[in-house]
Design an enzyme around this catalytic site. Structure first.
Site, PDB file in Angstrom:
ATOM      1  N   PHE A 137       1.009  -1.161  -0.015  1.00 14.76           N
ATOM      2  CA  PHE A 137      -0.223   0.047   0.072  1.00 14.76           C
ATOM      3  C   PHE A 137       0.767   1.080  -0.035  1.00 14.76           C
ATOM      4  O   PHE A 137       1.563   1.731   0.786  1.00 14.76           O
ATOM      5  CB  PHE A 137      -0.849  -0.125   1.281  1.00 14.76           C
ATOM      6  CG  PHE A 137      -2.029   1.112   1.061  1.00 14.76           C
ATOM      7  CD1 PHE A 137      -2.988   1.227   0.325  1.00 14.76           C
ATOM      8  CD2 PHE A 137      -1.641   2.162   2.134  1.00 14.76           C
ATOM      9  CE1 PHE A 137      -3.899   2.244   0.256  1.00 14.76           C
ATOM     10  CE2 PHE A 137      -2.468   3.436   1.965  1.00 14.76           C
ATOM     11  CZ  PHE A 137      -3.625   3.628   1.386  1.00 14.76           C
ATOM     12  N   ASP A 222       9.222   2.717   1.526  1.00 16.18           N
ATOM     13  CA  ASP A 222       8.004   3.398   2.084  1.00 16.18           C
ATOM     14  C   ASP A 222       7.726   3.177   3.671  1.00 16.18           C
ATOM     15  O   ASP A 222       7.563   1.975   4.021  1.00 16.18           O
ATOM     16  CB  ASP A 222       6.812   3.032   1.290  1.00 16.18           C
ATOM     17  CG  ASP A 222       5.448   3.547   1.741  1.00 16.18           C
ATOM     18  OD1 ASP A 222       5.440   4.159   2.738  1.00 16.18           O
ATOM     19  OD2 ASP A 222       4.331   3.358   1.088  1.00 16.18           O
ATOM     20  N   LYS A 251       2.403   9.843   8.396  1.00 17.85           N
ATOM     21  CA  LYS A 251       1.706   9.240   9.443  1.00 17.85           C
ATOM     22  C   LYS A 251       2.196   9.730  10.858  1.00 17.85           C
ATOM     23  O   LYS A 251       2.027  10.851  11.120  1.00 17.85           O
ATOM     24  CB  LYS A 251       1.734   7.713   9.421  1.00 17.85           C
ATOM     25  CG  LYS A 251       0.824   7.375   8.405  1.00 17.85           C
ATOM     26  CD  LYS A 251       0.274   5.798   8.595  1.00 17.85           C
ATOM     27  CE  LYS A 251      -0.882   5.619   7.901  1.00 17.85           C
ATOM     28  NZ  LYS A 251      -0.642   4.734   6.516  1.00 17.85           N
TER      29      LYS A 251
HETATM   30  C1  LIG Z   1      -0.755   5.104   5.269  1.00 21.43           C
HETATM   31  C2  LIG Z   1       0.014   4.800   4.105  1.00 21.43           C
HETATM   32  C3  LIG Z   1       0.369   5.466   3.037  1.00 21.43           C
HETATM   33  C4  LIG Z   1      -0.630   6.607   2.600  1.00 21.43           C
HETATM   34  O1  LIG Z   1      -0.381   7.944   3.505  1.00 21.43           O
HETATM   35  P1  LIG Z   1      -1.515   8.797   3.437  1.00 21.43           P
HETATM   36  O2  LIG Z   1      -1.222   9.900   4.393  1.00 21.43           O
HETATM   37  O3  LIG Z   1      -3.007   8.348   3.604  1.00 21.43           O
HETATM   38  O4  LIG Z   1      -1.507   9.492   1.968  1.00 21.43           O
HETATM   39  C5  LIG Z   1       1.392   5.270   2.142  1.00 21.43           C
HETATM   40  N1  LIG Z   1       2.276   4.040   2.547  1.00 21.43           N
HETATM   41  C6  LIG Z   1       2.086   3.393   3.384  1.00 21.43           C
HETATM   42  C7  LIG Z   1       2.999   2.417   3.958  1.00 21.43           C
HETATM   43  C8  LIG Z   1       1.010   3.816   4.439  1.00 21.43           C
HETATM   44  O5  LIG Z   1       0.896   3.116   5.637  1.00 21.43           O
END
Ligand SMILES: *Cc1c(COP(=O)(O)O)cnc(C)c1O
Length: 400
Positions: A137, A222, A251
């Site tokens: 994700f 990420d 986050k």
């Molecule tokens: C939550 C998340 C995102 C997206 O972040 P947003 O602030 O909602 O755009 C991207 N990568 C990972 C691994 C995430 O957990």
């Protein structure tokens, strides 16, 4: 604001969420209260965002101090909080340079664009392929849903950006098959968060590092979910001892205030020449002031060691519950990013368990239909963990 109610969501907001029946109005530490003054223990942390709990005094102070000084000037000027946070992030990580934005998706968008641009600069336009993993994700912009490895998030949004391939997570042989001279980047989460709290297997990240080096591809971690102390390391790459070329953070970085960042080296950052990328709100003084205050606490050795202690307490409590109810086939994760996989006879019921927990005054998360996910504050008190586990016990009793 008594003239609004949860039902107004269904009437006035786009229906792309299914919010819980409660409407929280205030929080402190790892407790939250709703409009009826009902109290909840928070094991969800706003989806791994409220890294220091609710209303942490240092963050409230940083925010109010900045709010009284300066809110916004745009990137036509740079501000002290942005400079200070960028400097601190480079001191604490492999990176030399920071780009600020407002979310995880934007941080990944910047990372993917930079990887393409860098390859275009250095190797020419054919080197543009991105390899990602299934189950991953990376956010909800079109580029990041196309890069993410869960088809449901890009369904119906075609045409999608091209040049993106997916291989199974934790499968180095599959990666070796598709990576090649035209690969500009490999993007991966050190633990797949939304995809079920699935940690990288031993040697996987190091193997990706070697493959990327062999093919002159950039390795993007990420760390939107795994970063900002979540795993008990400031960033998960530090625990894995594998250094990426680009790292994305969001986050927990702002402890609840929206901020995202892309971190990279001098050499790679050089491709983002004036005008190549930008964001109106990125680097805004409010977010950076709060981010700096949060980072001061998160990067502290006591905080990071505390994450491991809280991990141990939670894991042992969850195991005790599992001895009683025999519901989880695996309890996994690092630090305070934990996933409890439901046994086959409970398959598809993570949302039911989550709802039962809520009914007993406990906020949890799911990661897909089969995994209960926990991502509490890095500072959650031992007593709050005990109380939360007690409420989870009651929820499990209801369900079974
Ligand atoms: C939550 C998340 C995102 C997206 O972040 P947003 O602030 O909602 O755009 C991207 N990568 C990972 C691994 C995430 O957990």
């Amino acid at each position: 604001m008594n003239h609004v109610a949860r039902a107004d969501f269904d009437r006035y907001m786009t229906p792309n969420y299914a919010p819980a029946p409660i409407v929280p109005v205030r929080g402190r530490g790892s407790r939250l209260w709703d409009r009826d003054d009902r109290e909840y223990v928070d094991f969800a942390g706003g989806i791994a965002v409220s890294a220091l709990g609710h209303a942490h005094p240092a963050l409230v102070a940083a925010l109010t101090e900045q709010a009284n000084k300066l809110w916004h000037v745009s990137n036509l000027m740079v501000t002290e909080p942005a400079l200070a946070l960028a400097k601190r992030l480079t001191e604490l990580t492999f990176a030399d340079r920071v780009f600020f934005c407002n979310s995880g998706a934007e941080a990944n968008e910047a990372a993917l664009k930079l990887a393409r641009r860098y390859a275009w600069d250095k190797f020419g336009s054919d080197k543009n392929e991105i390899v990602s993993t299934t189950g991953s994700f990376h956010g909800r912009t079109l580029f990041t849903v196309a890069t993410g490895g869960q088809g449901k998030y890009s369904e119906g949004f075609a045409p999608l950006p091209g040049g993106i391939r997916h291989v199974p997570y934790n499968d180095l042989d599959a990666m070796r098959e598709v990576i090649g001279p035209n690969t500009c980047a490999v993007i991966v989460e050190p633990i797949q968060g939304e995809g079920g709290v699935r940690p990288a297997a031993d040697g996987y990240l190091a193997g990706l590092r070697a493959l990327c080096d062999e093919h002159n591809a950039l390795l993007i971690f990420d760390e939107v979910q795994t970063g900002a102390g979540r795993t008990g390391h400031l960033y998960a790459y530090m625990g894995a001892e594998v250094t990426p070329d680009i790292l994305t953070s969001a986050k927990g970085l702002g402890g609840g205030f929206p901020i995202g960042a892309m971190l990279t080296t001098d050499e790679i950052a050089a491709s983002l020449v004036v005008g190549t990328h930008g964001s109106t709100f990125g680097g805004n003084p409010m977010g950076c002031a709060v981010g700096l205050a949060a980072l001061d606490i998160i990067a502290n050795a006591n905080t990071l060691q505390g994450v491991q202690q809280r991990h141990d307490q939670l894991i042992s409590g969850l195991r005790t519950l599992n001895d009683k109810y025999d519901i989880f086939s695996e309890i996994r994760g690092q630090g305070l990013l934990l996933g409890c996989e439901l046994k086959a006879q409970w398959a598809g019921r993570s949302r039911d368990l989550n709802a039962a927990a809520l009914a007993h005054g406990l906020l949890c998360l799911v990661a897909g239909p089969d995994v209960l996910r926990l991502a509490p504050s890095l500072l959650i008190d031992a007593e709050d963990i005990v109380e939360g586990l007690k409420r989870l016990d009651a929820a499990l009793a209801d369900l079974s």
